[in-house]
Design a protein around this motif. Structure first.
Motif, PDB file in Angstrom:
ATOM      1  N   SER A   1       1.089   6.210  -1.824  1.00 24.36           N
ATOM      2  CA  SER A   1       1.516   7.521  -1.328  1.00 24.36           C
ATOM      3  C   SER A   1       2.625   8.132  -2.163  1.00 24.36           C
ATOM      4  CB  SER A   1       1.993   7.385   0.116  1.00 24.36           C
ATOM      5  OG  SER A   1       2.578   8.572   0.568  1.00 24.36           O
ATOM      6  N   GLN A   2       2.527   9.433  -2.396  1.00 24.19           N
ATOM      7  CA  GLN A   2       3.607  10.139  -3.094  1.00 24.19           C
ATOM      8  C   GLN A   2       4.860  10.171  -2.232  1.00 24.19           C
ATOM      9  OE1 GLN A   2       3.338  14.435  -3.338  1.00 24.19           O
ATOM     10  NE2 GLN A   2       1.584  14.437  -1.937  1.00 24.19           N
ATOM     11  N   TRP A   3       4.693   9.946  -0.908  1.00 24.56           N
ATOM     12  CA  TRP A   3       5.843   9.942  -0.005  1.00 24.56           C
ATOM     13  C   TRP A   3       6.431   8.550   0.137  1.00 24.56           C
ATOM     14  CZ3 TRP A   3       7.068  14.734   0.584  1.00 24.56           C
ATOM     15  CH2 TRP A   3       6.073  15.708   0.598  1.00 24.56           C
ATOM     16  N   GLY A   4       5.732   7.554  -0.403  1.00 22.29           N
ATOM     17  CA  GLY A   4       6.257   6.195  -0.329  1.00 22.29           C
ATOM     18  C   GLY A   4       7.502   6.081  -1.190  1.00 22.29           C
ATOM     19  N   HIS A   5       8.306   5.040  -0.929  1.00 28.32           N
ATOM     20  CA  HIS A   5       9.570   4.914  -1.663  1.00 28.32           C
ATOM     21  C   HIS A   5       9.388   4.184  -2.985  1.00 28.32           C
ATOM     22  CE1 HIS A   5       9.106   1.422   0.986  1.00 28.32           C
ATOM     23  NE2 HIS A   5       9.756   0.729   0.084  1.00 28.32           N
TER      24      HIS A   5
ATOM     25  N   THR B   1       3.531   8.745   5.364  1.00 23.47           N
ATOM     26  CA  THR B   1       3.045   7.794   4.358  1.00 23.47           C
ATOM     27  C   THR B   1       1.774   7.100   4.833  1.00 23.47           C
ATOM     28  OG1 THR B   1       5.329   7.424   3.622  1.00 23.47           O
ATOM     29  CG2 THR B   1       3.681   5.811   2.929  1.00 23.47           C
ATOM     30  N   ARG B   2       1.718   6.736   6.111  1.00 23.71           N
ATOM     31  CA  ARG B   2       0.527   6.064   6.643  1.00 23.71           C
ATOM     32  C   ARG B   2      -0.701   6.980   6.536  1.00 23.71           C
ATOM     33  NH1 ARG B   2       4.143   4.539  10.866  1.00 23.71           N
ATOM     34  NH2 ARG B   2       3.055   5.797  12.430  1.00 23.71           N
ATOM     35  N   HIS B   3      -0.517   8.245   6.870  1.00 22.68           N
ATOM     36  CA  HIS B   3      -1.626   9.207   6.780  1.00 22.68           C
ATOM     37  C   HIS B   3      -2.084   9.354   5.330  1.00 22.68           C
ATOM     38  CE1 HIS B   3      -3.401  13.300   6.414  1.00 22.68           C
ATOM     39  NE2 HIS B   3      -3.987  12.943   7.548  1.00 22.68           N
ATOM     40  N   ASP B   4      -1.125   9.379   4.414  1.00 23.45           N
ATOM     41  CA  ASP B   4      -1.428   9.533   2.993  1.00 23.45           C
ATOM     42  C   ASP B   4      -2.206   8.330   2.462  1.00 23.45           C
ATOM     43  OD1 ASP B   4      -1.269  11.355   0.931  1.00 23.45           O
ATOM     44  OD2 ASP B   4       0.532  10.477   0.058  1.00 23.45           O
ATOM     45  N   ILE B   5      -1.840   7.121   2.912  1.00 23.84           N
ATOM     46  CA  ILE B   5      -2.535   5.896   2.482  1.00 23.84           C
ATOM     47  C   ILE B   5      -4.005   5.950   2.899  1.00 23.84           C
ATOM     48  CG2 ILE B   5      -2.722   3.399   2.888  1.00 23.84           C
ATOM     49  CD1 ILE B   5       0.367   3.376   3.176  1.00 23.84           C
ATOM     50  N   ILE B   6      -4.246   6.311   4.159  1.00 22.98           N
ATOM     51  CA  ILE B   6      -5.621   6.383   4.673  1.00 22.98           C
ATOM     52  C   ILE B   6      -6.439   7.416   3.899  1.00 22.98           C
ATOM     53  CG2 ILE B   6      -7.004   7.070   6.689  1.00 22.98           C
ATOM     54  CD1 ILE B   6      -4.795   5.788   8.437  1.00 22.98           C
ATOM     55  N   THR B   7      -5.814   8.571   3.594  1.00 26.10           N
ATOM     56  CA  THR B   7      -6.509   9.637   2.874  1.00 26.10           C
ATOM     57  C   THR B   7      -6.824   9.230   1.440  1.00 26.10           C
ATOM     58  OG1 THR B   7      -5.359  11.289   4.215  1.00 26.10           O
ATOM     59  CG2 THR B   7      -6.387  12.064   2.177  1.00 26.10           C
TER      60      THR B   7
ATOM     61  N   ALA C   1       0.802  -1.229   0.000  1.00 29.72           N
ATOM     62  CA  ALA C   1       0.000   0.000   0.000  1.00 29.72           C
ATOM     63  C   ALA C   1       0.832   1.275   0.000  1.00 29.72           C
ATOM     64  CB  ALA C   1      -0.947  -0.003   1.205  1.00 29.72           C
ATOM     65  N   HIS C   2       2.130   1.178   0.321  1.00 28.38           N
ATOM     66  CA  HIS C   2       2.964   2.387   0.279  1.00 28.38           C
ATOM     67  C   HIS C   2       3.054   2.950  -1.140  1.00 28.38           C
ATOM     68  CE1 HIS C   2       5.722  -1.031  -0.447  1.00 28.38           C
ATOM     69  NE2 HIS C   2       6.210  -0.226  -1.370  1.00 28.38           N
TER      70      HIS C   2
ATOM     71  N   GLU D   1      -1.002   4.295 -10.646  1.00 29.48           N
ATOM     72  CA  GLU D   1      -2.291   3.581 -10.725  1.00 29.48           C
ATOM     73  C   GLU D   1      -2.904   3.371  -9.337  1.00 29.48           C
ATOM     74  OE1 GLU D   1       0.324   2.607 -14.124  1.00 29.48           O
ATOM     75  OE2 GLU D   1       0.548   2.410 -11.952  1.00 29.48           O
ATOM     76  N   TYR D   2      -2.043   3.240  -8.326  1.00 23.37           N
ATOM     77  CA  TYR D   2      -2.541   3.024  -6.969  1.00 23.37           C
ATOM     78  C   TYR D   2      -3.358   4.216  -6.466  1.00 23.37           C
ATOM     79  CZ  TYR D   2      -0.463  -1.399  -5.368  1.00 23.37           C
ATOM     80  OH  TYR D   2      -0.176  -2.724  -5.157  1.00 23.37           O
ATOM     81  N   THR D   3      -3.036   5.418  -6.953  1.00 18.01           N
ATOM     82  CA  THR D   3      -3.702   6.617  -6.425  1.00 18.01           C
ATOM     83  C   THR D   3      -5.186   6.668  -6.775  1.00 18.01           C
ATOM     84  OG1 THR D   3      -3.110   7.924  -8.377  1.00 18.01           O
ATOM     85  CG2 THR D   3      -1.557   7.932  -6.537  1.00 18.01           C
ATOM     86  N   ARG D   4      -5.634   5.844  -7.723  1.00 16.24           N
ATOM     87  CA  ARG D   4      -7.044   5.843  -8.118  1.00 16.24           C
ATOM     88  C   ARG D   4      -7.872   4.823  -7.349  1.00 16.24           C
ATOM     89  NH1 ARG D   4      -7.606   5.030 -14.253  1.00 16.24           N
ATOM     90  NH2 ARG D   4      -9.780   5.484 -13.717  1.00 16.24           N
ATOM     91  N   LEU D   5      -7.245   4.114  -6.423  1.00 15.20           N
ATOM     92  CA  LEU D   5      -7.949   3.053  -5.701  1.00 15.20           C
ATOM     93  C   LEU D   5      -8.955   3.594  -4.692  1.00 15.20           C
ATOM     94  CD1 LEU D   5      -5.151   0.369  -5.165  1.00 15.20           C
ATOM     95  CD2 LEU D   5      -6.872   0.517  -6.971  1.00 15.20           C
ATOM     96  N   GLY D   6      -8.981   4.911  -4.511  1.00 16.15           N
ATOM     97  CA  GLY D   6     -10.023   5.515  -3.680  1.00 16.15           C
ATOM     98  C   GLY D   6     -11.414   5.241  -4.238  1.00 16.15           C
ATOM     99  N   LEU D   7     -11.482   4.860  -5.516  1.00  9.28           N
ATOM    100  CA  LEU D   7     -12.753   4.496  -6.166  1.00  9.28           C
ATOM    101  C   LEU D   7     -13.441   3.330  -5.459  1.00  9.28           C
ATOM    102  CD1 LEU D   7     -11.850   4.639  -9.977  1.00  9.28           C
ATOM    103  CD2 LEU D   7     -13.630   5.975  -8.843  1.00  9.28           C
TER     104      LEU D   7
END
Length: 608
Positions: free
Chosen positions: A141-145, A177-183, A137-138, A150-156
């Motif tokens: 996040s744009q802060w993930g390494h 990164t954890r906060h970004d994943i949840i958001t 899941a990292h 494509e992952y950023t659209r999974l909020g759908l």
């Protein structure tokens, strides 16, 4: 609902690891969760058990086809209905998978983020989904390494399937990164589960200042001490992976490179050989993930220093996933620091990446327990030294190195602090290089003042001086060296400086035979056998390893999917001779007991 019978039946374990049961109960109650658990810590169990216990199909989002294939093979080998929808499938295979999903017979469906997005209006609308598990899941996040658009659209998923619980899983993610994943995933009141990052089965060793020749000599000795153990060597460039693999092959070691410059077919072939124990060593670029779940990798070596502790931890985590002892070795040098600093400064997130590199350097350069540094980075404190890193086992010896420090800093001052570190070494050694002669540095008082030391020794002492802050490298001004106020205190006699004694030994002191005797085999009561740990029979272990290979070849699956090394160690120690006794071994589920029990107990009977 008590899910431990499912755990025992399919996976062969009597109890859960810390946090696993709470995570499972949370998702089965319909809640979202974020699971942060180290590589090899048991993340997969957290969604596989609910998938088996709940009605419908669990949809698992995974970024790599090879990783999906690995997971599916492992589940099927335990009698679990699982499949992957990806571009490698034939049309007929996809049709069968879709039908099983619609009938409710498919318990776990693995799918890439790209494929998932295209299937939302079609397959996913026609099946009953028990849960969504977003692995790695990292990547969201744009802060993930490991940023993956494509992952950023999974909020759908939350918008389209508001009542289906979502579980995000990753091995490494800091607080941002954890906060970004949840958001990004739009998780509802997500429960965060952060497991211990301690991997006590991994030994941690750092070797500083080695030239390539010394690295290769060390690696050769290291591998020869482990003739049957598979490992990975991570390198900073494609060229280095090719060079290291070629050198090892010339010395009779079965090694191949693995990097983005190879064709898909070449990479796939290398990967399959490694998974199937047909290849002992893979030399891979740090930037390119292996994408496999091989549990019996017994060591990981970093030929160069990684760019961050997240990357380092993820990569060493590929060793010892089965919980058995494994070794990690990190080489680093000033050249690595300079190159990685250039990468960080050229990146779009200079400040973040420079800070991550600084923390990586602190780990590599430390003279305190390395495991405590790693754990502290992930906000986990330890109140004791680990005893399984090079600093704990061989604390560095020190001596009064003031004279050497003054020589080096004086050379920097006399050149007007305008030269690179390599030129400082040439001046100290009295080497009349083109740069030294052209600039007239051969006329300086410090020219040749350090002839008594080798170039390699000077490089190491200079690296120590850099670590201690006696000088700095001005990267944006041609990498020139500049003496710091702390360095001036030593240079002008106001303070003394201690240096660490250099160890250029290329011998490997961690003999695997000695380590194997310390493998913890759970003390269990087996009918007909005394409740003792016993002593492992190394010849039986090798015989069981060969039998495992035979079973794997017959089924065309990797050997570690049959049984992990840890299970083989347990069998070679506890020596069960009946099917009943065999069923009590940790990691042997009902399906595998019925499938392999007779063959393995027959082999053990020959030795007993």
């Amino acid at each position: 609902m008590d899910t431990t019978p499912i755990l025992k039946k399919y996976f062969g374990y009597d109890s859960y690891r810390p946090n696993q049961q709470e995570i499972i109960e949370n998702v089965m109650s319909g809640n979202d969760s974020l699971v942060l658990m180290p590589t090899g810590g048991g993340k997969s169990i957290c969604y596989q058990i609910p998938a088996l216990a709940m009605t419908g199909t669990a949809v698992v989002v995974s970024p790599l086809i090879s990783l999906m294939k690995d997971q599916v093979e492992t589940l099927r080998s335990s009698g679990i209905e699982a499949a992957a929808l990806n571009s490698d499938n034939s049309g007929e295979a996809d049709t069968i998978i879709r039908r099983k999903c619609m009938s409710g017979d498919m318990k776990l469906l693995y799918i890439s983020p790209e494929k998932l997005l295209t299937e939302i209006p079609y397959l996913l609308r026609q099946i009953r989904i028990s849960l969504f598990a977003i692995d790695e899941a990292h990547c969201i996040s744009q802060w993930g390494h490991d940023f993956r658009p494509e992952y950023t659209r999974l909020g759908l998923l939350r918008e389209q399937f508001p009542d289906v619980p979502i579980m995000a899983l990753t091995a490494t993610a800091d607080r941002i990164t954890r906060h970004d994943i949840i958001t990004q995933l739009k998780l509802n009141d997500a429960h965060e589960y952060i497991s211990s990052f301690d991997r006590p089965n991994l030994s941690l060793t750092v070797k500083r200042g080695f030239r390539d020749k010394e690295k290769l000599s060390f690696i050769l000795n290291f591998i020869k001490a482990r003739p049957y153990d598979a490992g990975i060597i991570y390198c900073l460039s494609r060229k280095t992976t090719e060079k290291v693999a070629m050198h090892l092959r010339a010395k009779g070691i079965n090694a191949l490179p693995y990097h983005a410059g190879l064709t898909n077919q070449e990479r796939n072939e290398t990967q399959e050989k490694f998974k199937n124990d047909e290849l002992q060593v893979v030399c891979a670029t740090i930037a390119f993930g292996m994408g496999i779940d091989k549990s019996n990798v017994r060591w990981v070596i970093h030929f160069n220093m990684p760019k961050s502790i997240e990357s380092f931890y993820q990569e060493i985590g590929r060793a010892g996933r089965d919980g058995a002892p494994a070794d990690t070795v990190l080489f680093y040098s000033i050249a690595d620091i300079i190159q990685l600093t250039e990468f960080a400064k050229a990146s779009g997130q200079q400040e973040v990446n420079m800070d991550k590199l600084k923390r990586m350097r602190e780990y590599a350069e430390s003279n305190v327990c390395r495991r405590r540094i790693l754990l502290n980075y992930f906000n986990e404190q330890s109140d004791h030294d680990c005893g399984n890193c090079d600093v704990c086992q061989n604390p560095p010896q020190r001596f009064d190195g003031t004279r050497f420090v003054q020589m080096a800093l004086s050379a920097m001052k006399r050149t007007g602090e305008q030269v690179r570190l390599s030129t400082i070494t040439e001046i100290l050694k009295g080497m009349a290089s083109a740069t030294v002669v052209k600039k007239g540095y051969n006329q300086l008082k410090t020219f040749g003042v350090g002839r008594e030391l080798s170039v390699q020794d000077w490089n190491d002492y200079l690296l120590q001086m850099l670590q201690m802050g006696f000088f700095e490298i001005v990267y944006n001004e041609g990498h020139r060296t500049m003496v710091t106020p702390s360095g001036e205190d030593v240079l002008y006699g106001r303070k003394k400086a201690e240096l660490c004694v250099i160890d250029w030994s290329v011998k490997d002191v961690n003999a695997p035979r000695r380590r194997r005797l310390t493998l913890e085999i759970p003390t269990i009561t087996i009918p007909g056998l005394p409740p003792t740990q016993g002593i492992e029979d190394p010849k039986l272990f090798e015989a069981l390893r060969l039998l495992r290979r035979q079973c794997a070849d017959e089924e065309k699956i990797p050997p570690y999917i049959v049984f992990s090394d840890k299970v083989l160690h347990a069998l070679a120690t506890l020596k069960p001779v009946t099917i009943e006794q065999f069923s009590h071994i940790s990691g042997v589920g009902d399906y595998k007991c019925q499938k392999y029990g007779q063959r393995f107990t027959s082999m053990i009977q020959k030795f007993v």
